[in-house]
Each structure stands twice: as C-alpha cells, then as structure tokens.
Design a protein around this motif. Structure first.
Motif, PDB file in Angstrom:
ATOM      1  N   PRO A 114      48.392  38.524  40.866  1.00 34.59           N
ATOM      2  CA  PRO A 114      48.005  39.129  42.364  1.00 34.59           C
ATOM      3  C   PRO A 114      46.788  40.231  41.876  1.00 34.59           C
ATOM      4  N   MET A 115      45.708  39.904  42.507  1.00 35.11           N
ATOM      5  CA  MET A 115      44.443  40.713  42.443  1.00 35.11           C
ATOM      6  C   MET A 115      44.393  41.481  43.755  1.00 35.11           C
ATOM      7  N   ALA A 116      44.040  42.816  43.591  1.00 35.46           N
ATOM      8  CA  ALA A 116      43.732  43.855  44.548  1.00 35.46           C
ATOM      9  C   ALA A 116      42.239  44.123  44.608  1.00 35.46           C
ATOM     10  N   LEU A 117      41.895  44.094  46.203  1.00 34.33           N
ATOM     11  CA  LEU A 117      40.368  44.277  46.076  1.00 34.33           C
ATOM     12  C   LEU A 117      40.256  45.277  47.227  1.00 34.33           C
ATOM     13  N   GLY A 157      29.802  43.420  51.839  1.00 39.57           N
ATOM     14  CA  GLY A 157      28.481  43.947  51.582  1.00 39.57           C
ATOM     15  C   GLY A 157      28.105  43.825  50.279  1.00 39.57           C
ATOM     16  N   GLY A 158      28.636  43.136  49.495  1.00 40.71           N
ATOM     17  CA  GLY A 158      28.152  42.556  48.092  1.00 40.71           C
ATOM     18  C   GLY A 158      28.593  43.244  46.798  1.00 40.71           C
ATOM     19  N   SER A 159      29.441  44.435  47.042  1.00 40.73           N
ATOM     20  CA  SER A 159      29.949  45.172  45.850  1.00 40.73           C
ATOM     21  C   SER A 159      31.316  45.743  46.438  1.00 40.73           C
ATOM     22  N   VAL A 160      32.367  45.463  45.592  1.00 43.44           N
ATOM     23  CA  VAL A 160      33.928  46.019  45.774  1.00 43.44           C
ATOM     24  C   VAL A 160      34.512  46.522  44.404  1.00 43.44           C
ATOM     25  N   SER A 161      35.627  47.278  44.652  1.00 47.72           N
ATOM     26  CA  SER A 161      36.470  47.583  43.594  1.00 47.72           C
ATOM     27  C   SER A 161      37.699  46.958  43.408  1.00 47.72           C
ATOM     28  N   VAL A 162      37.930  46.196  42.063  1.00 47.09           N
ATOM     29  CA  VAL A 162      39.092  45.479  42.180  1.00 47.09           C
ATOM     30  C   VAL A 162      40.210  45.802  40.823  1.00 47.09           C
ATOM     31  N   SER A 163      41.328  45.305  41.227  1.00 49.45           N
ATOM     32  CA  SER A 163      42.221  45.506  39.992  1.00 49.45           C
ATOM     33  C   SER A 163      42.721  43.923  39.767  1.00 49.45           C
ATOM     34  N   LEU A 164      42.945  43.446  38.464  1.00 47.71           N
ATOM     35  CA  LEU A 164      42.797  42.104  38.487  1.00 47.71           C
ATOM     36  C   LEU A 164      43.399  41.790  36.888  1.00 47.71           C
ATOM     37  N   PHE A 165      44.333  40.732  36.725  1.00 44.12           N
ATOM     38  CA  PHE A 165      44.640  40.252  35.495  1.00 44.12           C
ATOM     39  C   PHE A 165      45.670  41.816  34.928  1.00 44.12           C
ATOM     40  N   VAL A 190      42.702  44.007  50.437  1.00 42.74           N
ATOM     41  CA  VAL A 190      43.493  42.756  50.302  1.00 42.74           C
ATOM     42  C   VAL A 190      44.000  42.420  49.176  1.00 42.74           C
ATOM     43  N   ILE A 191      45.009  41.171  48.993  1.00 39.88           N
ATOM     44  CA  ILE A 191      45.685  40.981  47.614  1.00 39.88           C
ATOM     45  C   ILE A 191      45.690  39.635  47.601  1.00 39.88           C
ATOM     46  N   PHE A 192      45.300  38.984  46.510  1.00 41.24           N
ATOM     47  CA  PHE A 192      45.324  37.511  46.512  1.00 41.24           C
ATOM     48  C   PHE A 192      46.079  36.895  45.639  1.00 41.24           C
ATOM     49  N   ARG A 193      46.716  35.794  45.714  1.00 41.92           N
ATOM     50  CA  ARG A 193      47.698  35.029  45.022  1.00 41.92           C
ATOM     51  C   ARG A 193      47.030  33.628  45.196  1.00 41.92           C
ATOM     52  N   THR A 194      46.491  33.093  44.113  1.00 42.64           N
ATOM     53  CA  THR A 194      45.741  31.790  43.921  1.00 42.64           C
ATOM     54  C   THR A 194      46.425  30.958  42.983  1.00 42.64           C
ATOM     55  N   ILE A 195      45.820  29.705  43.089  1.00 45.51           N
ATOM     56  CA  ILE A 195      46.473  28.630  41.810  1.00 45.51           C
ATOM     57  C   ILE A 195      45.820  28.623  40.678  1.00 45.51           C
ATOM     58  N   THR A 196      44.691  28.955  40.534  1.00 44.30           N
ATOM     59  CA  THR A 196      43.934  29.194  39.503  1.00 44.30           C
ATOM     60  C   THR A 196      43.020  30.389  39.456  1.00 44.30           C
ATOM     61  N   ASN A 197      42.541  30.850  38.196  1.00 43.85           N
ATOM     62  CA  ASN A 197      41.516  31.793  38.010  1.00 43.85           C
ATOM     63  C   ASN A 197      40.292  31.512  38.784  1.00 43.85           C
ATOM     64  N   LYS A 198      39.785  30.394  38.554  1.00 45.48           N
ATOM     65  CA  LYS A 198      38.431  29.778  39.160  1.00 45.48           C
ATOM     66  C   LYS A 198      38.617  30.127  40.779  1.00 45.48           C
ATOM     67  N   TRP A 199      39.794  29.826  41.197  1.00 49.89           N
ATOM     68  CA  TRP A 199      40.031  29.897  42.781  1.00 49.89           C
ATOM     69  C   TRP A 199      39.829  31.406  43.119  1.00 49.89           C
ATOM     70  N   THR A 200      40.563  32.189  42.309  1.00 54.82           N
ATOM     71  CA  THR A 200      40.446  33.730  42.384  1.00 54.82           C
ATOM     72  C   THR A 200      39.100  34.153  42.663  1.00 54.82           C
ATOM     73  N   GLU A 201      38.217  33.744  41.551  1.00 61.08           N
ATOM     74  CA  GLU A 201      36.666  33.831  41.461  1.00 61.08           C
ATOM     75  C   GLU A 201      35.960  33.548  43.109  1.00 61.08           C
ATOM     76  N   GLU A 202      36.321  32.260  43.327  1.00 61.80           N
ATOM     77  CA  GLU A 202      35.456  31.715  44.498  1.00 61.80           C
ATOM     78  C   GLU A 202      36.006  32.668  45.766  1.00 61.80           C
ATOM     79  N   THR A 217      48.394  49.431  45.790  1.00 67.42           N
ATOM     80  CA  THR A 217      48.860  48.104  46.129  1.00 67.42           C
ATOM     81  C   THR A 217      49.632  47.378  45.037  1.00 67.42           C
ATOM     82  N   VAL A 218      48.855  47.630  43.693  1.00 63.24           N
ATOM     83  CA  VAL A 218      49.664  47.071  42.603  1.00 63.24           C
ATOM     84  C   VAL A 218      51.005  47.386  42.281  1.00 63.24           C
TER      85      VAL A 218
END
Length: 363
Positions: free
Chosen positions: A149-152, A182-190, A160-172, A86-87
């Motif tokens: 862009p953050m991959a999850l 289900g409460g846990s996932v693997s991610v690549s970010l920053f 999925v891949i995220f593009r957000t306006i702030t890092n706090k929005w990414t968290e939310e 994805t990245v």
C-alpha cells in the motif's frame, strides 16, 4: 546510532545531490526544508540498518513528480503526519522509523524533515544508491517487495492509498494522480519490515552522502594535487568531458523533466562536443556522437570551480561543467537490475557496458 543536526544537513544535501545523478530535486530546497524542521523540532537520530528490529515497520518518504514544479509549489509540512497516519492505520501498528527511498537533493532531505517533525529515527539506507525517475526502480522490486500500500498526499490535504497488482501499475496510477495534484506530491511507498530493509536496501547511503558533501566543501583546502584530481579521487569518479553548456532542451511532460544538454569542450576537450540526455536523472552521455556512459551508472554534472553537483533543472547556458561517471550499486548490473533501469528501458539503443569498461576500452 548518532544525531543529525544542522551541520550534517549541509553535507548530506550536497553529497546526496551528487549521488542523485542530476535528479532527486534541488538540494537548496531540500536543505531548507530539513533545516527548518530540525530548528523547530531538534536533531534526528540516525540508525544503522543493523540497529533496527526485524519486525519493525519502516516507511520510506519521498517527493514524486517533476523537480521544477516542486521548486515552485514548495512543501507544506503537514504531509508527513498525513502519510504517517495513513500507513499506521492501514497496518494497525506504529511506524518505527523513516528512510529515504533514493539519494537526491530533496528526496534525501524530506525523510529527515519528517523524522524531525514526528520525533522518529531515520535509517541509514535507501533503495537505489542514487536516484531514478520511476518509483518501481528500486532494489526492493528486485527483492519481490510491493510498492503498495502506497500513500500519496499533496499540500492541499488530498490523500489516497493505492493497492496495485504490480509496481509498474503503481507508477502509472500514482503518476496520473500526481499530475492531477499539480505535478508534485509527497508519498510513502515500499513500506517494509526491518528484515526486508536489511536484506535488499543500499546500506550507508546517508553517511556516504555526508562524507561526499564534506569532501566537496573542503576540496580546495587539500594541499597536494589539483582540486579536480582530488575531487575525482574521493568521489571515485571518471572524467567523461569538460566544457561549456551551449544549449539546454527541457520540457515537463507526465510529471517528468525530459531534456538534453549540449556542451562545447574546453581545455583538453576543445574542439569536441558532448551531450547528456535526461529524464529527471541523467541517463546517457555522448562525446562526438559516441556513448561514453549510460544508466544505471551515475552520470553527474558538476561545476568546474566548486565541484558542486548541478541538478538537471538548474542547467543553464554558458555554465562551465565537468561530466563525470560513477559506478552504480552492484545489484543494478544484474539481469534483473538492467531490466528495470538499463539503457534499453529508456529507449537508448545500446547494451549496458560498465562505465569503467567504456573508459578503459574507449567504447
């Protein structure tokens, strides 16, 4: 440049669990994942930040969610390839190396497993020097870097891949998807280049974890002094309390472990009570109702016999523990750092006072 093999994994997992300050996942699970990858694919090359080209594409790998859920769900192993693809497709160039985003029993191990399975090097750097509960709580945020862009991806293959306006929005947004998965996932970010990694990363975190882990394992072999005093010396820890766990209040909410552990003093602390509140990581320690340490300094609970760190999801009634404080990475003590991870961000009604100052002044 050096190799990380099975022997190094043991020490890195143990030391990283201490630096995780109660969070970052169960070191036993993390160790099994990394060891399995190394047995199947061979050792991992560890690079110092200075060995990485400035234009290299560096990708942090991590688990996001509640550690208690991860221990039940496990990790499939195919997630790393999904994140890599994805990245690399997004940037149009291959990933040069992986890195951990934080210290912790799981989040220090997953990048090692990913590096082994994809035959990539690992960089000896992270973005915290410890663990924090929310994804925007990294030194790279202070440096102005975007989490996206953050991959999850989850163990089922959803990604999925995220593009957000702030890092706090990414968290939310990522937290909401994590709950749906289900409460846990693997991610690549920053995802960043080598120059940014060198400028804002916490250098040497893997090596520090390994040295701490080795010292914890050998602490009882030291002939001079007591094991406890030797542990406090090599960890540079401050003893905050020593006692027996009398109650643990814990709930999983919003893909976080929230809770509080209560202790009755033992030995010289007999007759006193302490409590530690946590949100994945330990955030505030009190003795007899008086605050003795807060985030962003590290508050860690260790077994009084083995000095092995105890994650928040492994706290149990009757266990005898020592509560210690460790100084955080200096950048967290700046106004920008405290805005991100200071006590008031977590609703703790106190100004930040460095843990060594609290210990000296008794405040």
């Amino acid at each position: 440049m050096r190799k990380i093999g099975l022997h190094e994994i043991e020490d890195i997992a143990l030391g990283a669990a201490l630096l995780g300050a109660g969070g970052g996942g169960d070191p036993y699970i993390g160790k099994l994942v990394a060891m399995s990858a190394i047995r199947e694919c061979g050792p991992v090359t560890l690079l110092s930040p200075e060995e990485v080209p400035d234009d290299a594409l560096i990708v942090p790998i991590a688990m996001m969610g509640a550690p208690t859920i991860l221990s039940e769900k496990g990790i499939g192993g195919k997630e790393y390839q999904v994140l890599y693809d994805t990245v690399s497709q997004f940037y149009g160039k291959p990933v040069y190396a992986f890195m951990p985003i934080e210290a912790g029993g799981v989040n220090s191990m997953l990048p090692i497993a990913a590096a082994a399975r994809l035959n990539l090097p690992l960089v000896d750097v992270d973005g915290m020097g410890r663990a924090f509960p929310e994804l925007q709580m990294v030194t790279f945020t202070i440096g102005g870097l975007s989490a996206t862009p953050m991959a999850l991806t989850d163990e089922k293959g959803n990604h999925v891949i995220f593009r957000t306006i702030t890092n706090k929005w990414t968290e939310e947004l990522a937290r909401a998807v994590t709950m749906a998965c289900g409460g846990s996932v693997s991610v690549s970010l920053f995802t960043m280049n080598g120059k940014q990694m060198k400028q804002y990363g916490v250098h040497g975190i893997v090596t520090r974890s390994e040295r701490l882990g080795a010292a914890i394992r050998k602490v009882k072999e030291i002939q001079e002094g007591t094991p406890e005093d030797n542990f406090l010396e090599f960890s540079q820890g401050i003893r905050l309390f020593k006692g027996k766990i009398t109650d643990v209040l814990r709930e999983t909410r919003g893909a976080f472990n929230f809770g509080r552990v209560m202790l009755d003093g033992t030995g010289s602390a007999k007759g006193h009570q302490a409590s530690v509140t946590f949100q994945n990581e330990n955030l505030c320690a009190e003795v007899d109702g008086k605050i003795v340490g807060t985030t962003p300094d590290l508050i860690c609970l260790v077994d009084t016999e083995t000095f092995a760190p105890i994650p928040t999801d492994a706290l149990k009634y009757g266990k005898r523990v020592m509560v210690i404080g460790l100084q955080c990475f200096p950048l967290w003590r700046t106004p920008e750092g405290l805005e991100l991870v200071g006590p008031r961000y977590f609703g703790i009604d106190t100004d930040y006072i460095p843990i060594e100052q609290r210990a000296k002044e008794g405040c």
